[in-house]
Write an enzyme that holds these catalytic residues in place. Structure first.
Site, PDB file in Angstrom:
ATOM      1  N   LYS A  13       0.830  -1.216   0.000  1.00  0.00           N
ATOM      2  CA  LYS A  13       0.000   0.000   0.000  1.00  0.00           C
ATOM      3  C   LYS A  13       0.867   1.269   0.000  1.00  0.00           C
ATOM      4  O   LYS A  13       0.646   2.175  -0.793  1.00  0.00           O
ATOM      5  CB  LYS A  13      -0.924   0.024   1.236  1.00  0.00           C
ATOM      6  CG  LYS A  13      -1.871  -1.151   1.327  1.00  0.00           C
ATOM      7  CD  LYS A  13      -2.764  -1.091   2.566  1.00  0.00           C
ATOM      8  CE  LYS A  13      -2.020  -1.216   3.894  1.00  0.00           C
ATOM      9  NZ  LYS A  13      -1.378  -2.537   4.120  1.00  0.00           N
ATOM     10  N   ARG A 127      11.449  -5.426   5.147  1.00  0.00           N
ATOM     11  CA  ARG A 127      11.114  -3.996   4.998  1.00  0.00           C
ATOM     12  C   ARG A 127      12.042  -3.138   5.845  1.00  0.00           C
ATOM     13  O   ARG A 127      12.321  -3.439   7.001  1.00  0.00           O
ATOM     14  CB  ARG A 127       9.658  -3.761   5.417  1.00  0.00           C
ATOM     15  CG  ARG A 127       9.303  -2.278   5.524  1.00  0.00           C
ATOM     16  CD  ARG A 127       7.830  -2.002   5.380  1.00  0.00           C
ATOM     17  NE  ARG A 127       7.018  -2.549   6.451  1.00  0.00           N
ATOM     18  CZ  ARG A 127       5.688  -2.460   6.472  1.00  0.00           C
ATOM     19  NH1 ARG A 127       5.029  -1.903   5.465  1.00  0.00           N
ATOM     20  NH2 ARG A 127       5.020  -2.972   7.479  1.00  0.00           N
ATOM     21  N   ARG A 160      10.848  -1.333  11.279  1.00  0.00           N
ATOM     22  CA  ARG A 160       9.743  -0.929  12.139  1.00  0.00           C
ATOM     23  C   ARG A 160       9.638  -1.883  13.320  1.00  0.00           C
ATOM     24  O   ARG A 160       9.808  -3.084  13.170  1.00  0.00           O
ATOM     25  CB  ARG A 160       8.433  -0.952  11.345  1.00  0.00           C
ATOM     26  CG  ARG A 160       8.026   0.406  10.833  1.00  0.00           C
ATOM     27  CD  ARG A 160       6.907   0.349   9.843  1.00  0.00           C
ATOM     28  NE  ARG A 160       5.709  -0.329  10.320  1.00  0.00           N
ATOM     29  CZ  ARG A 160       4.588  -0.422   9.617  1.00  0.00           C
ATOM     30  NH1 ARG A 160       4.515   0.105   8.417  1.00  0.00           N
ATOM     31  NH2 ARG A 160       3.547  -1.046  10.102  1.00  0.00           N
ATOM     32  N   ARG A 171      -1.321  -8.971  13.398  1.00  0.00           N
ATOM     33  CA  ARG A 171      -1.859  -8.042  12.397  1.00  0.00           C
ATOM     34  C   ARG A 171      -2.620  -8.780  11.299  1.00  0.00           C
ATOM     35  O   ARG A 171      -3.634  -8.282  10.801  1.00  0.00           O
ATOM     36  CB  ARG A 171      -0.717  -7.218  11.790  1.00  0.00           C
ATOM     37  CG  ARG A 171      -0.318  -6.053  12.685  1.00  0.00           C
ATOM     38  CD  ARG A 171       1.143  -5.714  12.566  1.00  0.00           C
ATOM     39  NE  ARG A 171       1.513  -5.069  11.338  1.00  0.00           N
ATOM     40  CZ  ARG A 171       2.743  -5.086  10.830  1.00  0.00           C
ATOM     41  NH1 ARG A 171       3.713  -5.738  11.445  1.00  0.00           N
ATOM     42  NH2 ARG A 171       3.004  -4.453   9.722  1.00  0.00           N
TER      43      ARG A 171
HETATM   44  P1  ADP Z   1       2.121  -1.913   3.208  1.00  0.00           P
HETATM   45  O1  ADP Z   1       2.089  -0.398   3.208  1.00  0.00           O
HETATM   46  O2  ADP Z   1       0.958  -2.519   2.495  1.00  0.00           O
HETATM   47  O3  ADP Z   1       2.323  -2.504   4.552  1.00  0.00           O
HETATM   48  P2  ADP Z   1       4.736  -1.584   1.882  1.00  0.00           P
HETATM   49  O4  ADP Z   1       4.423  -0.748   0.692  1.00  0.00           O
HETATM   50  O5  ADP Z   1       5.422  -0.960   3.004  1.00  0.00           O
HETATM   51  O6  ADP Z   1       3.386  -2.338   2.373  1.00  0.00           O
HETATM   52  O7  ADP Z   1       5.559  -2.857   1.360  1.00  0.00           O
HETATM   53  C1  ADP Z   1       6.060  -3.834   2.275  1.00  0.00           C
HETATM   54  C2  ADP Z   1       7.474  -4.226   1.867  1.00  0.00           C
HETATM   55  O8  ADP Z   1       7.433  -4.978   0.653  1.00  0.00           O
HETATM   56  C3  ADP Z   1       8.402  -3.053   1.607  1.00  0.00           C
HETATM   57  O9  ADP Z   1       9.683  -3.413   2.036  1.00  0.00           O
HETATM   58  C4  ADP Z   1       8.351  -2.883   0.078  1.00  0.00           C
HETATM   59  O10 ADP Z   1       9.580  -2.353  -0.426  1.00  0.00           O
HETATM   60  C5  ADP Z   1       8.125  -4.310  -0.401  1.00  0.00           C
HETATM   61  N1  ADP Z   1       7.241  -4.398  -1.588  1.00  0.00           N
HETATM   62  C6  ADP Z   1       6.158  -3.641  -1.865  1.00  0.00           C
HETATM   63  N2  ADP Z   1       5.562  -4.043  -3.016  1.00  0.00           N
HETATM   64  C7  ADP Z   1       6.284  -5.103  -3.457  1.00  0.00           C
HETATM   65  C8  ADP Z   1       6.188  -5.962  -4.628  1.00  0.00           C
HETATM   66  N3  ADP Z   1       5.188  -5.822  -5.527  1.00  0.00           N
HETATM   67  N4  ADP Z   1       7.096  -6.946  -4.758  1.00  0.00           N
HETATM   68  C9  ADP Z   1       8.099  -7.101  -3.826  1.00  0.00           C
HETATM   69  N5  ADP Z   1       8.250  -6.326  -2.739  1.00  0.00           N
HETATM   70  C10 ADP Z   1       7.361  -5.333  -2.548  1.00  0.00           C
HETATM   71  P1  ADP Z   2       0.865  -2.017   7.561  1.00  0.00           P
HETATM   72  O1  ADP Z   2       2.080  -1.570   6.845  1.00  0.00           O
HETATM   73  O2  ADP Z   2       1.080  -3.192   8.438  1.00  0.00           O
HETATM   74  O3  ADP Z   2      -0.334  -2.174   6.715  1.00  0.00           O
HETATM   75  P2  ADP Z   2       0.263   0.651   8.748  1.00  0.00           P
HETATM   76  O4  ADP Z   2       1.505   1.427   8.645  1.00  0.00           O
HETATM   77  O5  ADP Z   2      -0.858   1.004   7.831  1.00  0.00           O
HETATM   78  O6  ADP Z   2       0.597  -0.907   8.667  1.00  0.00           O
HETATM   79  O7  ADP Z   2      -0.281   0.690  10.234  1.00  0.00           O
HETATM   80  C1  ADP Z   2       0.545   0.348  11.328  1.00  0.00           C
HETATM   81  C2  ADP Z   2      -0.288   0.122  12.565  1.00  0.00           C
HETATM   82  O8  ADP Z   2      -0.991   1.333  12.904  1.00  0.00           O
HETATM   83  C3  ADP Z   2      -1.370  -0.942  12.453  1.00  0.00           C
HETATM   84  O9  ADP Z   2      -0.886  -2.248  12.701  1.00  0.00           O
HETATM   85  C4  ADP Z   2      -2.355  -0.476  13.526  1.00  0.00           C
HETATM   86  O10 ADP Z   2      -1.887  -0.817  14.825  1.00  0.00           O
HETATM   87  C5  ADP Z   2      -2.283   1.043  13.400  1.00  0.00           C
HETATM   88  N1  ADP Z   2      -3.289   1.534  12.441  1.00  0.00           N
HETATM   89  C6  ADP Z   2      -3.049   2.077  11.218  1.00  0.00           C
HETATM   90  N2  ADP Z   2      -4.207   2.395  10.597  1.00  0.00           N
HETATM   91  C7  ADP Z   2      -5.203   2.040  11.445  1.00  0.00           C
HETATM   92  C8  ADP Z   2      -6.632   2.077  11.378  1.00  0.00           C
HETATM   93  N3  ADP Z   2      -7.269   2.560  10.298  1.00  0.00           N
HETATM   94  N4  ADP Z   2      -7.328   1.618  12.460  1.00  0.00           N
HETATM   95  C9  ADP Z   2      -6.707   1.149  13.546  1.00  0.00           C
HETATM   96  N5  ADP Z   2      -5.380   1.050  13.676  1.00  0.00           N
HETATM   97  C10 ADP Z   2      -4.617   1.498  12.622  1.00  0.00           C
END
Ligand code: ADP
Ligand code: ADP
Ligand code: ZN
Length: 217
Positions: A13, A127, A160, A171
């Site tokens: 995302k 990550r 993180r 999660r």
């Molecule tokens: P989210 O916001 O959904 O938690 P991130 O965008 O932070 O996910 O991506 C999680 C990890 O995976 C990061 O280290 C990112 O560089 C890597 N990543 C994201 N998209 C891809 C992909 N399509 N293929 C391989 N690695 C990816």
């Molecule tokens: P991920 O990369 O795992 O998708 P985010 O960076 O979006 O994670 O969120 C990190 C953490 O922040 C989540 O695991 C949760 O604890 C909290 N959080 C983020 N967005 C929300 C939401 N919309 N509602 C509740 N908790 C949230």
């Protein structure tokens, strides 16, 4: 454009949001980033949020909804928004319906990035993030130009705190139980578009560009 980007933790995302922003000039509203910012600043919100985030649990709805309500009311959201990581519960989705009505900016598109558990584990464990500007990298799939250093602001990259296997498991459970029902919620409204998050970063983005341009027509 008024867009939501959804998907399990690690689906991509944040990575895709960065690319969408360069393409759509709208504010990026990431509740995860906002909570991490508050934690860094040591605010009351940060203290409360960290007790949940460190365990992998969702922050309570009323807190999260209040935060998004304030953010959406700011003038820059009059040109649209990209919501990343919000909503994550049905109560949040229902509250968002009202908030978007209040600012006359109804949701036009919900992009759901799908991804399998094995890939999520690899992505989360590799990550690395920039504590200063929030950019994210991967030790294998998205390497910075210099090992361990942010391309954008040259800060030292970190892992993180919640990117452990134990926290990921919690999660993923939260995702299954609380967030997954939103897929049907938005599908019923005709807003949902799914993209295959197992592809390479650039190919996922191509698919996202396609769904955005279909809606923007
Ligand atoms: P989210 O916001 O959904 O938690 P991130 O965008 O932070 O996910 O991506 C999680 C990890 O995976 C990061 O280290 C990112 O560089 C890597 N990543 C994201 N998209 C891809 C992909 N399509 N293929 C391989 N690695 C990816
Ligand atoms: P991920 O990369 O795992 O998708 P985010 O960076 O979006 O994670 O969120 C990190 C953490 O922040 C989540 O695991 C949760 O604890 C909290 N959080 C983020 N967005 C929300 C939401 N919309 N509602 C509740 N908790 C949230
Ligand atoms: Zn940086």
């Amino acid at each position: 454009m008024n867009i939501i980007i959804m998907g399990p933790p690690g689906a991509g995302k944040g990575t895709q949001s960065e690319k969408i922003l360069a393409y759509c000039n709208i504010p990026h509203i990431s509740t995860g980033d906002m909570f991490r910012e508050a934690i860094k600043e040591g605010t009351e919100l940060g203290k409360l949020a960290s007790s949940y985030i460190n365990q992998g649990l969702l922050v309570p709805d009323e807190v999260t909804i209040g935060l998004v309500k304030e953010r959406l009311a700011k003038p820059d959201c009059q040109k649209g928004y990209l919501l990343d990581g919000f909503p994550r519960t049905l109560a949040q989705a229902e509250a968002l319906e009202k908030l978007t009505q209040e600012i006359s900016r109804p949701i036009q598109l919900v992009i759901n990035i799908t991804c399998e558990k094995d890939a999520l584990i690899k992505r989360i464990s590799g990550r690395r993030v920039c504590p200063k500007c929030g950019n994210s990298y991967h030790v294998e799939f998205k390497k910075p130009m210099v090992d361990g250093v942010c391309d954008n602001c040259k800060s030292e990259l970190v892992q993180r705190k919640d990117d452990t296997i134990e926290s990921l498991q919690v999660r993923l459970n939260a995702y299954e139980n609380q967030t997954k029902p939103l897929i049907e919620f938005y599908d019923k409204k005709g807003l949902l578009k799914e993209v295959d998050g197992l592809k390479d970063i650039s190919d996922v983005f191509k698919d996202i560009q396609k769904v955005i341009s279909e809606v923007a027509k």
